[in-house]
Design a protein around this motif. Structure first.
Motif, PDB file in Angstrom:
ATOM      1  N   LEU A   1       0.704  -1.153  -0.075  1.00 15.50           N
ATOM      2  CA  LEU A   1      -0.062  -0.029   0.061  1.00 15.50           C
ATOM      3  C   LEU A   1       0.787   1.389   0.163  1.00 15.50           C
ATOM      4  N   PRO A   2       1.821   1.348   0.813  1.00 13.44           N
ATOM      5  CA  PRO A   2       2.578   2.629   0.709  1.00 13.44           C
ATOM      6  C   PRO A   2       3.534   2.810  -0.459  1.00 13.44           C
ATOM      7  N   THR A   3       3.746   1.634  -1.078  1.00 14.17           N
ATOM      8  CA  THR A   3       4.763   1.600  -2.570  1.00 14.17           C
ATOM      9  C   THR A   3       3.723   2.313  -3.423  1.00 14.17           C
ATOM     10  N   ALA A   4       2.337   1.421  -3.547  1.00 14.45           N
ATOM     11  CA  ALA A   4       1.451   1.950  -4.546  1.00 14.45           C
ATOM     12  C   ALA A   4       0.952   3.648  -4.519  1.00 14.45           C
ATOM     13  N   ALA A   5       1.004   4.099  -3.189  1.00 16.34           N
ATOM     14  CA  ALA A   5       0.690   5.414  -2.739  1.00 16.34           C
ATOM     15  C   ALA A   5       1.746   6.263  -2.965  1.00 16.34           C
ATOM     16  N   ALA A   6       3.241   5.833  -3.127  1.00 11.18           N
ATOM     17  CA  ALA A   6       4.175   6.598  -3.488  1.00 11.18           C
ATOM     18  C   ALA A   6       4.136   6.753  -4.978  1.00 11.18           C
ATOM     19  N   VAL A   7       4.030   5.568  -5.720  1.00 16.22           N
ATOM     20  CA  VAL A   7       4.045   5.611  -7.180  1.00 16.22           C
ATOM     21  C   VAL A   7       2.965   6.658  -7.651  1.00 16.22           C
ATOM     22  N   ILE A   8       1.511   6.507  -7.167  1.00 16.58           N
ATOM     23  CA  ILE A   8       0.518   7.450  -7.509  1.00 16.58           C
ATOM     24  C   ILE A   8       1.039   8.917  -7.207  1.00 16.58           C
ATOM     25  N   THR A   9       1.426   9.165  -6.165  1.00 14.29           N
ATOM     26  CA  THR A   9       1.622  10.306  -5.688  1.00 14.29           C
ATOM     27  C   THR A   9       2.851  10.993  -6.600  1.00 14.29           C
ATOM     28  N   MET A  10       3.935  10.300  -6.827  1.00 10.30           N
ATOM     29  CA  MET A  10       5.071  10.886  -7.922  1.00 10.30           C
ATOM     30  C   MET A  10       4.749  11.098  -9.233  1.00 10.30           C
ATOM     31  N   VAL A  11       3.651  10.300  -9.624  1.00 10.60           N
ATOM     32  CA  VAL A  11       2.990  10.436 -11.065  1.00 10.60           C
ATOM     33  C   VAL A  11       2.072  11.725 -11.130  1.00 10.60           C
ATOM     34  N   LEU A  12       1.304  12.046  -9.930  1.00 10.94           N
ATOM     35  CA  LEU A  12       0.301  13.104 -10.127  1.00 10.94           C
ATOM     36  C   LEU A  12       1.327  14.345  -9.829  1.00 10.94           C
ATOM     37  N   ILE A  13       2.137  14.055  -9.122  1.00  7.63           N
ATOM     38  CA  ILE A  13       2.983  15.663  -8.527  1.00  7.63           C
ATOM     39  C   ILE A  13       3.988  16.072  -9.651  1.00  7.63           C
ATOM     40  N   SER A  14       4.342  15.147 -10.411  1.00 15.96           N
ATOM     41  CA  SER A  14       5.234  15.726 -11.451  1.00 15.96           C
ATOM     42  C   SER A  14       4.599  16.828 -12.538  1.00 15.96           C
ATOM     43  N   PRO A  15       5.169  17.671 -12.988  1.00 14.86           N
ATOM     44  CA  PRO A  15       4.642  18.689 -13.781  1.00 14.86           C
ATOM     45  C   PRO A  15       4.724  17.812 -15.185  1.00 14.86           C
ATOM     46  N   LEU A  16       3.542  17.808 -16.003  1.00 13.17           N
ATOM     47  CA  LEU A  16       3.333  17.251 -17.188  1.00 13.17           C
ATOM     48  C   LEU A  16       4.332  17.799 -18.449  1.00 13.17           C
ATOM     49  N   VAL A  17       4.752  18.947 -18.089  1.00 13.66           N
ATOM     50  CA  VAL A  17       5.882  19.267 -19.116  1.00 13.66           C
ATOM     51  C   VAL A  17       7.030  19.254 -19.174  1.00 13.66           C
ATOM     52  N   ALA A  18       7.425  18.774 -17.705  1.00 11.58           N
ATOM     53  CA  ALA A  18       8.728  18.534 -17.524  1.00 11.58           C
ATOM     54  C   ALA A  18       9.092  17.240 -16.750  1.00 11.58           C
ATOM     55  N   THR A  19       8.557  16.403 -17.254  1.00  7.43           N
ATOM     56  CA  THR A  19       8.688  14.912 -16.831  1.00  7.43           C
ATOM     57  C   THR A  19      10.000  14.494 -16.892  1.00  7.43           C
ATOM     58  N   ASN A  20      10.807  13.962 -15.991  1.00 10.83           N
ATOM     59  CA  ASN A  20      11.933  13.417 -15.855  1.00 10.83           C
ATOM     60  C   ASN A  20      11.826  12.066 -15.313  1.00 10.83           C
ATOM     61  N   PRO A  21      11.984  11.018 -16.140  1.00 10.32           N
ATOM     62  CA  PRO A  21      11.587   9.542 -15.616  1.00 10.32           C
ATOM     63  C   PRO A  21      12.844   9.186 -14.785  1.00 10.32           C
ATOM     64  N   THR A  22      14.138   9.438 -14.925  1.00 13.72           N
ATOM     65  CA  THR A  22      15.074   9.144 -14.133  1.00 13.72           C
ATOM     66  C   THR A  22      14.968   9.747 -12.740  1.00 13.72           C
ATOM     67  N   MET A  23      14.332  11.083 -12.590  1.00  9.40           N
ATOM     68  CA  MET A  23      14.087  11.770 -11.334  1.00  9.40           C
ATOM     69  C   MET A  23      13.027  11.130 -10.687  1.00  9.40           C
ATOM     70  N   MET A  24      11.948  10.651 -11.237  1.00 13.67           N
ATOM     71  CA  MET A  24      10.678  10.209 -10.809  1.00 13.67           C
ATOM     72  C   MET A  24      11.046   8.872 -10.141  1.00 13.67           C
ATOM     73  N   ALA A  25      11.894   8.032 -10.976  1.00 15.66           N
ATOM     74  CA  ALA A  25      12.166   6.408 -10.313  1.00 15.66           C
ATOM     75  C   ALA A  25      13.076   6.668  -9.338  1.00 15.66           C
ATOM     76  N   LEU A  26      14.089   7.578  -9.240  1.00 19.45           N
ATOM     77  CA  LEU A  26      14.926   7.706  -8.121  1.00 19.45           C
ATOM     78  C   LEU A  26      14.211   8.369  -6.902  1.00 19.45           C
ATOM     79  N   THR A  27      13.239   9.038  -6.987  1.00 22.17           N
ATOM     80  CA  THR A  27      12.538   9.743  -5.834  1.00 22.17           C
ATOM     81  C   THR A  27      11.746   8.624  -5.322  1.00 22.17           C
ATOM     82  N   THR A  28      11.118   7.861  -6.116  1.00 21.14           N
ATOM     83  CA  THR A  28      10.003   6.829  -5.458  1.00 21.14           C
ATOM     84  C   THR A  28      11.060   5.769  -4.815  1.00 21.14           C
ATOM     85  N   VAL A  29      12.137   5.366  -5.502  1.00 27.05           N
ATOM     86  CA  VAL A  29      12.718   4.154  -4.787  1.00 27.05           C
ATOM     87  C   VAL A  29      13.517   4.794  -3.584  1.00 27.05           C
ATOM     88  N   GLY A  30      14.028   5.970  -3.605  1.00 26.94           N
ATOM     89  CA  GLY A  30      14.602   6.581  -2.450  1.00 26.94           C
ATOM     90  C   GLY A  30      13.721   6.791  -1.125  1.00 26.94           C
TER      91      GLY A  30
END
Length: 428
Positions: A345-374
């Motif tokens: 549940l916390p992992t799913a919440a982290a992934v959903i929050t990271m997807v929703l929180i990132s600006p759509l015009v400046a999405t950085n997959p590396t940053m999103m993955a690193l932030t979620t894993v960290g």
């Protein structure tokens, strides 16, 4: 020797607090706009001061409600208050101290809001914050007296949070609402705060022992948490109070599989107390608004903090399991088999929050993955941390003793956050 030590600690605390206040009052109003953490291409909007003031005022109201705000020790509640004493005469010094503390916190809130807004003439809004802090504590006392209904503080908190949200939306959209720089609103708020304070002192004799004992539990837990350097005690006390308000719920059938049953129970915990969804929504909204004014590095660090906070909120079940060894033994499985389902549940919440929180015009997959894993790694290390032990290796230095073992225990989880923040600074 005890008196000298108490005096030295008190003087040190006063010195540090006065130093912090002096530092706040001498900072230039443009220090934020010239920082590398801010997007210098965007014109700084003073409306952010209103957003910060609304959020911090809601925190003051909630904190005053959680702490009582009037509380007494167990021996006073058991032996002195049941006797025919003048309760108002005995309680008004405590109420005066609470009102003074609220005024000091309000001063800090007003100064921080004026600091964020970049006000040159910051004294009126700072005094306005003092009035709001004093009035918030007085309202909490009147609710504790039974003069005002319990929903009064909830309404005030909702109004403050809603106002902060509207201010953030206006600021993100480019609108400007300047902070108050005249003394007339300050005078009006001060009169209201003084009237509420006088009413709270006059009616304080109505506070029952039950209401004072509720606040004393939180006060004692806070004191022990500060002494033992472990915030889990005060969070546990607050969570217990919250579950008392939830009261009874109908039983539900769980799956026969241990893994699915743990996941289902963890999900039902948040379904019965949906405040975690509200906090997660607030985190997403904060990410949307703050990303418009922060620099890329500061935005990445903000994402890490918000995602980690959401993970911690949704990992209460994992904390409950790791804190109760008897429960883990009763379930009859290896620790890893019990802990992994509670991280779904916390992992799913982290992934959903990271997807929703990132600006759509400046999405950085590396940053999103690193932030979620960290964030998930830091959450797991923090929640699975063993109970603190205060023995172990102590390093003798010329400046005193350094508890190496205690520091090692405390940085478990924080080390993952620091490492992730360093990697984000390199990758962004």
């Amino acid at each position: 020797m005890h008196k000298e030590g108490t005096f030295a600690l008190t003087a040190l605390g006063v010195y540090v607090c006065l130093g912090v206040l002096w530092w706040l009052t001498t900072r230039p109003s443009t220090v934020l706009t010239t920082s590398f953490l801010m997007d210098t291409n965007e014109r700084w909007n003073p409306t952010w001061g209103w957003a910060l003031a609304g959020v911090l005022t809601a925190v003051v109201v909630t904190g005053a409600s959680a702490l009582g705000p009037v509380s007494v020790r167990s021996e006073t509640a058991s032996w002195l208050l049941p006797t025919p004493v003048d309760r108002r005469a005995m309680l008004w010094p405590r109420i005066g101290a609470a009102l003074g503390l609220g005024s000091v916190v309000g001063l800090a809130v007003g100064r921080l809001a004026a600091f964020v807004a970049g006000l040159e003439h910051w004294l009126p809004f700072t005094m306005l914050g003092a009035g709001l802090g004093t009035g918030s504590v007085a309202l909490a006392v009147l609710v504790q007296c039974g003069v005002l209904p319990a929903w009064t503080l909830r309404v005030v908190t909702a109004v403050c949070v809603s106002g902060a949200g509207v201010a953030a939306i206006v600021a993100a959209a480019g609108g400007t609402v300047v902070l108050i720089t005249s003394w007339i609103p300050v005078l009006v708020v001060s009169i209201v705060a003084v009237a509420l304070s006088a009413m709270s002192v006059w009616w304080c004799g109505r506070i029952t022992l039950a209401r004072m004992s509720i606040g004393s539990e939180t006060t004692v837990a806070t004191s022990v948490s500060l002494t033992m350097l472990d915030l889990s005690m005060v969070t546990g006390a607050l969570e217990q109070r919250a579950w008392r308000r939830v009261a009874r719920r109908a039983s539900r059938r769980v799956p026969t599989s241990r893994t699915r049953a743990l996941i289902r129970i963890d999900a039902m915990r948040h379904a019965r107390r949906p405040h975690s969804l509200v906090i997660a929504t607030g985190a997403v909204c904060a990410g949307w608004t703050l990303s418009t004014v922060l620099s890329p590095i500061a935005a990445a660090w903000m994402y890490l903090v918000l995602v980690f906070g959401v993970c911690m909120i949704f990992s209460v079940g994992l904390r409950a399991l790791c804190a109760d060894t008897a429960l883990a033994v009763t379930l009859g499985a290896d620790d890893r088999l019990l802990r992994l389902p509670l991280t779904v549940l916390p992992t799913a919440a982290a992934v959903i929050t990271m997807v929703l929180i990132s600006p759509l015009v400046a999405t950085n997959p590396t940053m999103m993955a690193l932030t979620t894993v960290g964030a998930v790694t830091a959450m797991y290390r923090t929640r699975t941390r063993a109970a603190l032990t205060y023995d172990g290796l102590i390093l003798e230095t010329g400046y005193g003793q350094v508890p190496v073992e205690l520091i090692r225990q405390k940085i478990r989880g924080t080390d993952a956050l620091v490492l992730t923040a360093a990697l984000l600074a390199v990758c962004v």
